[in-house]
Design a protein around this motif. Structure first.
Motif, mmCIF file in Angstrom:
data_model
loop_
_atom_site.group_PDB
_atom_site.id
_atom_site.type_symbol
_atom_site.label_atom_id
_atom_site.label_comp_id
_atom_site.label_asym_id
_atom_site.label_seq_id
_atom_site.Cartn_x
_atom_site.Cartn_y
_atom_site.Cartn_z
ATOM 1 N N SER A 1 38.749 30.772 43.871
ATOM 2 C CA SER A 1 39.735 32.235 43.733
ATOM 3 C C SER A 1 38.725 33.256 42.804
ATOM 4 N N ASN A 2 39.035 34.568 42.886
ATOM 5 C CA ASN A 2 38.476 35.478 42.072
ATOM 6 C C ASN A 2 39.166 35.526 40.786
ATOM 7 N N TRP A 3 38.265 35.658 39.563
ATOM 8 C CA TRP A 3 39.146 35.586 38.521
ATOM 9 C C TRP A 3 39.192 37.032 38.101
ATOM 10 N N ASP A 4 40.125 37.374 37.508
ATOM 11 C CA ASP A 4 40.492 38.561 36.602
ATOM 12 C C ASP A 4 39.683 38.496 35.460
ATOM 13 N N LYS A 5 39.419 37.237 34.667
ATOM 14 C CA LYS A 5 38.646 37.559 33.594
ATOM 15 C C LYS A 5 37.967 35.841 33.766
ATOM 16 N N ASP B 1 36.205 26.002 43.125
ATOM 17 C CA ASP B 1 37.412 26.854 42.972
ATOM 18 C C ASP B 1 36.654 28.143 43.800
ATOM 19 N N PRO C 1 37.280 32.430 32.821
ATOM 20 C CA PRO C 1 38.141 31.232 32.199
ATOM 21 C C PRO C 1 37.618 31.024 30.690
#
Length: 81
Positions: free
Chosen positions: A34-38, A32, A40
Motif C-alpha cells: 500500500s502507498n503510505w500517506d505518512k 505491504d 508508519p
C-alpha cells in the motif's frame, strides 16, 4: 544487541569519509504494497531515535516493498521530542 544498531550512514560520495556522513539510513523490507500517506509511526520512531543518539539532523528510510518497489523517504530530526 543487533536491534539497536543503525543500518547505514549516508555518505556524500565514494571517496567520502565516515566523519563527513550526511545522516542515518534505515532499510526496511515489507510485503505491504500500500502507498503510505505518512511513514508508519514505528518506523518514524526508530529513525528519530537514531537521529537523536547520533546527533544527525537528516535521515532516510529506504523501504523495499514486495521485493521490487523501492521508495526512499527523507526524514528531518524532530528536535521537539
Amino acid at each position: 544487541p543487533r536491534d539497536h544498531e543503525i543500518d547505514a550512514l549516508r555518505l556524500d560520495g565514494p571517496n567520502s569519509d565516515v566523519a563527513d556522513a550526511l545522516g542515518v539510513v534505515e532499510y526496511k523490507h515489507t510485503t505491504d504494497f500500500s502507498n503510505w500517506d505518512k511513514i508508519p509511526d514505528h518506523y518514524m520512531a526508530q529513525v528519530q531515535w537514531q537521529l537523536h543518539v547520533t546527533g544527525f539532523d537528516q535521515g532516510w528510510l529506504a523501504c523495499l516493498r514486495q521485493g521490487w518497489d523501492l521508495t526512499v523517504f527523507p526524514i528531518e530530526r524532530d528536535r521537539k521530542s
